[in-house]
Scaffold this active site. Structure first.
Site, PDB file in Angstrom:
ATOM      1  CB  CYS A  89      31.516  13.460  13.545  1.00  0.00           C
ATOM      2  SG  CYS A  89      30.858  14.987  12.827  1.00  0.00           S
ATOM      3  CG  HIS A 131      35.766  14.868   9.757  1.00  0.00           C
ATOM      4  ND1 HIS A 131      35.289  13.668  10.228  1.00  0.00           N
ATOM      5  CD2 HIS A 131      34.966  15.833  10.290  1.00  0.00           C
ATOM      6  CE1 HIS A 131      34.232  13.899  11.006  1.00  0.00           C
ATOM      7  NE2 HIS A 131      34.031  15.208  11.064  1.00  0.00           N
ATOM      8  CD  GLU A 132      36.189  19.471  10.515  1.00  0.00           C
ATOM      9  OE1 GLU A 132      35.080  20.006  10.334  1.00  0.00           O
ATOM     10  OE2 GLU A 132      36.385  18.644  11.429  1.00  0.00           O
ATOM     11  CG  HIS A 135      31.503  18.373   8.474  1.00  0.00           C
ATOM     12  ND1 HIS A 135      30.279  17.838   8.801  1.00  0.00           N
ATOM     13  CD2 HIS A 135      32.356  17.959   9.451  1.00  0.00           C
ATOM     14  CE1 HIS A 135      30.380  17.132   9.908  1.00  0.00           C
ATOM     15  NE2 HIS A 135      31.636  17.192  10.328  1.00  0.00           N
TER      16      HIS A 135
END
Length: 163
Positions: A89, A131-132, A135
């Site tokens: 990351c 993953h995004e 976030h």
């Protein structure tokens, strides 16, 4: 627009759930331009808005030459059993850890014209979509690690020169 600096682990903006975008205006168009400029640098598969300090639900991606963005993304569907995949990351520099991720993912959202869009894929794209989206929900990949791996990762963070 411009490439924006990436916020690092410990910055509170990374742990807060991002707000939905309700109006597409010049500010949002500028955000998307900055996200696209920020993700085009080598070695970047995705950049979430909060990684550049903006608490709004949008991210950009750059996988296998395909560059794009999603506004108000929702992880709509995943397929397959989670697999441990080495993941890193930008907000946790110089670290890679085996992270449980589904091998296929689909995200839905809108574009700058308010049209519904869908992005789906396997491999690195599936990983980036998960993953995004994490976030934007206030999670870092470190939060997804298995207990012993997370303990080791946190030790690395504490010992890093950037923390």
């Amino acid at each position: 627009m411009t490439e924006r600096p990436i916020r690092l682990f410990g910055d509170p903006v990374l742990k807060a759930r991002c707000e939905e975008i309700t109006t597409i205006d010049d500010r949002v168009r500028g955000l998307i331009a900055d996200l696209l400029d920020s993700v085009k640098l080598p070695g970047r598969a995705g950049v979430a808005a909060n990684q550049i300090g903006v608490g709004l639900r949008a991210f950009s991606y750059n996988v296998d030459g395909e560059v794009g963005y999603v506004i108000n993304p929702v992880l709509a569907e995943v397929r397959g059993e989670k697999e441990l995949i080495d993941e890193g990351c930008l907000s946790v520099p110089e670290q890679w850890h085996p992270t449980p991720r589904h091998p296929w993912a689909r995200v839905t959202g809108i574009d700058l014209d308010g049209n519904e869009i869908s992005v789906e894929g396997t491999g690195v794209l599936a990983q980036a979509l998960q993953h995004e989206t994490d976030h934007l929900d206030g999670y870092l990949y470190l939060d997804r690690l298995e207990k012993d791996e997370r303990r080791a990762a946190m030790k690395q963070v504490r010992e890093s020169t950037w923390f």
